[in-house]
Design a protein around this motif. Sequence first.
Motif, PDB file in Angstrom:
ATOM      1  N   UNK A  37      68.099   2.465  20.724  1.00  0.00           N
ATOM      2  CA  UNK A  37      67.440   2.019  19.493  1.00  0.00           C
ATOM      3  C   UNK A  37      67.896   0.635  19.055  1.00  0.00           C
ATOM      4  N   UNK A  38      68.739   0.020  19.866  1.00  0.00           N
ATOM      5  CA  UNK A  38      69.263  -1.290  19.476  1.00  0.00           C
ATOM      6  C   UNK A  38      70.189  -1.214  18.276  1.00  0.00           C
ATOM      7  N   UNK A  39      70.809  -0.062  18.075  1.00  0.00           N
ATOM      8  CA  UNK A  39      71.729   0.127  16.960  1.00  0.00           C
ATOM      9  C   UNK A  39      71.038   0.414  15.648  1.00  0.00           C
ATOM     10  N   UNK A  40      69.707   0.554  15.668  1.00  0.00           N
ATOM     11  CA  UNK A  40      68.963   0.734  14.422  1.00  0.00           C
ATOM     12  C   UNK A  40      68.820   2.194  14.017  1.00  0.00           C
ATOM     13  N   UNK A  41      69.081   3.129  14.909  1.00  0.00           N
ATOM     14  CA  UNK A  41      68.915   4.546  14.581  1.00  0.00           C
ATOM     15  C   UNK A  41      69.934   4.965  13.543  1.00  0.00           C
ATOM     16  N   UNK A  42      69.515   5.856  12.658  1.00  0.00           N
ATOM     17  CA  UNK A  42      70.420   6.399  11.646  1.00  0.00           C
ATOM     18  C   UNK A  42      71.454   7.286  12.337  1.00  0.00           C
ATOM     19  N   UNK A  43      72.727   6.898  12.342  1.00  0.00           N
ATOM     20  CA  UNK A  43      73.739   7.646  13.111  1.00  0.00           C
ATOM     21  C   UNK A  43      73.863   9.098  12.678  1.00  0.00           C
ATOM     22  N   UNK A  44      73.771   9.335  11.359  1.00  0.00           N
ATOM     23  CA  UNK A  44      73.908  10.703  10.877  1.00  0.00           C
ATOM     24  C   UNK A  44      72.790  11.593  11.365  1.00  0.00           C
ATOM     25  N   UNK A  45      71.559  11.081  11.311  1.00  0.00           N
ATOM     26  CA  UNK A  45      70.426  11.872  11.785  1.00  0.00           C
ATOM     27  C   UNK A  45      70.487  12.099  13.288  1.00  0.00           C
ATOM     28  N   UNK A  46      70.903  11.047  14.027  1.00  0.00           N
ATOM     29  CA  UNK A  46      71.020  11.178  15.481  1.00  0.00           C
ATOM     30  C   UNK A  46      72.048  12.249  15.828  1.00  0.00           C
ATOM     31  N   UNK A  47      73.189  12.216  15.181  1.00  0.00           N
ATOM     32  CA  UNK A  47      74.246  13.185  15.472  1.00  0.00           C
ATOM     33  C   UNK A  47      73.756  14.610  15.190  1.00  0.00           C
ATOM     34  N   UNK A  48      73.051  14.789  14.067  1.00  0.00           N
ATOM     35  CA  UNK A  48      72.554  16.124  13.722  1.00  0.00           C
ATOM     36  C   UNK A  48      71.533  16.617  14.755  1.00  0.00           C
ATOM     37  N   UNK A  49      70.607  15.743  15.155  1.00  0.00           N
ATOM     38  CA  UNK A  49      69.587  16.134  16.129  1.00  0.00           C
ATOM     39  C   UNK A  49      70.203  16.470  17.490  1.00  0.00           C
ATOM     40  N   UNK A  50      71.179  15.654  17.921  1.00  0.00           N
ATOM     41  CA  UNK A  50      71.836  15.905  19.207  1.00  0.00           C
ATOM     42  C   UNK A  50      72.539  17.257  19.180  1.00  0.00           C
ATOM     43  N   UNK A  51      73.283  17.524  18.100  1.00  0.00           N
ATOM     44  CA  UNK A  51      74.003  18.794  18.006  1.00  0.00           C
ATOM     45  C   UNK A  51      73.030  19.977  18.029  1.00  0.00           C
ATOM     46  N   UNK A  52      71.925  19.849  17.292  1.00  0.00           N
ATOM     47  CA  UNK A  52      70.956  20.955  17.235  1.00  0.00           C
ATOM     48  C   UNK A  52      70.334  21.216  18.615  1.00  0.00           C
ATOM     49  N   UNK A  53      69.899  20.140  19.276  1.00  0.00           N
ATOM     50  CA  UNK A  53      69.205  20.311  20.541  1.00  0.00           C
ATOM     51  C   UNK A  53      70.129  20.807  21.656  1.00  0.00           C
ATOM     52  N   UNK A  54      71.367  20.284  21.668  1.00  0.00           N
ATOM     53  CA  UNK A  54      72.329  20.730  22.697  1.00  0.00           C
ATOM     54  C   UNK A  54      72.704  22.188  22.451  1.00  0.00           C
ATOM     55  N   UNK A  55      72.835  22.579  21.193  1.00  0.00           N
ATOM     56  CA  UNK A  55      73.204  23.964  20.890  1.00  0.00           C
ATOM     57  C   UNK A  55      72.105  24.925  21.311  1.00  0.00           C
ATOM     58  N   UNK A  56      70.866  24.511  21.126  1.00  0.00           N
ATOM     59  CA  UNK A  56      69.734  25.383  21.519  1.00  0.00           C
ATOM     60  C   UNK A  56      69.643  25.546  23.012  1.00  0.00           C
TER      61      UNK A  56
END
Length: 507
Positions: free
Chosen positions: A487-506
Amino acid sequence: MSDGSGRASRRAAEEPPATSARGEPTKYETVIGLEVHAQLATRSKMFCGCPTTFGAPPNSQTCPICQGMPGVLPVVNRRAVELAVRAALALDLRVNPGSRFARKHYYYPDMPKNFQISQYEEPLAEDGALEVEVGGAPRRIGIQRLHLEEDVGKLVHEGDFATAPASLVDYNRAGVPLMETVSRPDLRSPEEAAAYLKAFRAVLMALGVCDGNMEEGSLRCDANVSLRPRGAAELGTKVEIKNLNSFRNVQRALEFEVKRQAAALDAGQRIVQETRLFDADRGATRSMRSKEYAHDYRYFPEPDLVPLQTDPGWVESIRAALPELPRARRRRFVSQYGLPAYDAGLLTQSTALADYYEAAARAHPANPKALANWITSELLREVDADDDTAIARSGVSPARLAGLVRLIDDGTISGKIAKDVFARMLASGEDPAAIVQREGLTQVADAGALEALVDAAIAANPKAVADFKSGKTAAAKAVVGQVMKASGGKANPGMVDRLVQEKLSRR
């Protein structure tokens, strides 16, 4: 043992003894006292009307009075007395109702009269203290006296001091108001001595008494140091180190001198009372001359000046006008803004920096800690905290720094992008919001767009997925890093972290 040539004793004097964790000799106690000379921030000299401008052409700011011509009479600079009283009150000194100037006689080309007008038996103020803090432990260091005097001229050597074929004299500085403050021998380490000098300088600068510029010589320090066996009451023979022009050099010179004296004592040698100079290039002191005693100067009352009287009402009016001092301001920063003591200490090391922080905190009161972090980590990397003009010229005003932190807090930009914006602010002086809008740096917080980036990063990192499934939860950071990079550093880190955790857990 010696071979008769003295080589063994010389070798012992060169080798440092065993030291403690703080660098102090274990067998001896270090005793240090500092004499601090501060040029007072007046427009004219102590006893005449000559200007005090630094950097003027040599010998262009002199007159018959400061040159000591026959028949001239000195007149006391009232403003210099006022500034000295202000410093005395801030340092808890007792301002004496009466003091007297004296002639201090010595023969050296930097003093055209062959005597210096100073104060000796009856100084302006006595018996004060300054609190210093080293390693989190505050200590009160006694101040014996504060007195007024005139500064001397400046010698300019052609080459090294010891071997110069000729020396030139600039008398512009001769007669500039000088305040000398003598501490009691309460300092117990070179580190404490440097901390004392820093705290002393901060007080003078907060008062507007002295500009504190050690490189230009408006603040100078002489250190007296001796060693005594630990537990002994009697002081050892003191050695004076002259004209130390930085906090670092004060500490370095004292560290060397402590080790030199300890090695000499271990070798059975006698410490000589002398004056030494510090060679900053070699990191060593060297002998300059034998140390004078007070009677060597043949002090006697200055016959051309009446005793100086300080009216108690005038003194109290000066006390009432004192500004908030660094120690009180540091404590207020801790209580008012919730800052750690360390951060508060950094921010109050100069009046300009403390004012900058408070202006930023008023502009964005919601996050005073983040503002402190940006100042201490980013701003002070670029500018000197003690240089008021450098802070003003930085291009990042308090309001703009507050605006940058606000953009982070409301989710407009990430912390990583903020550092890039800060660098651009330093270079251009632009408003952070304008930079973000023009460069398209607004943080991506759209869930759908971020979800697509997360899915792609997971697909591209099967090892991280496998590691996460095996219990290595830290592997998620690799996926988050890939998303931020994509994302060129533009992604919201908090949202990215939450989405990664959710998807990996599933999975």
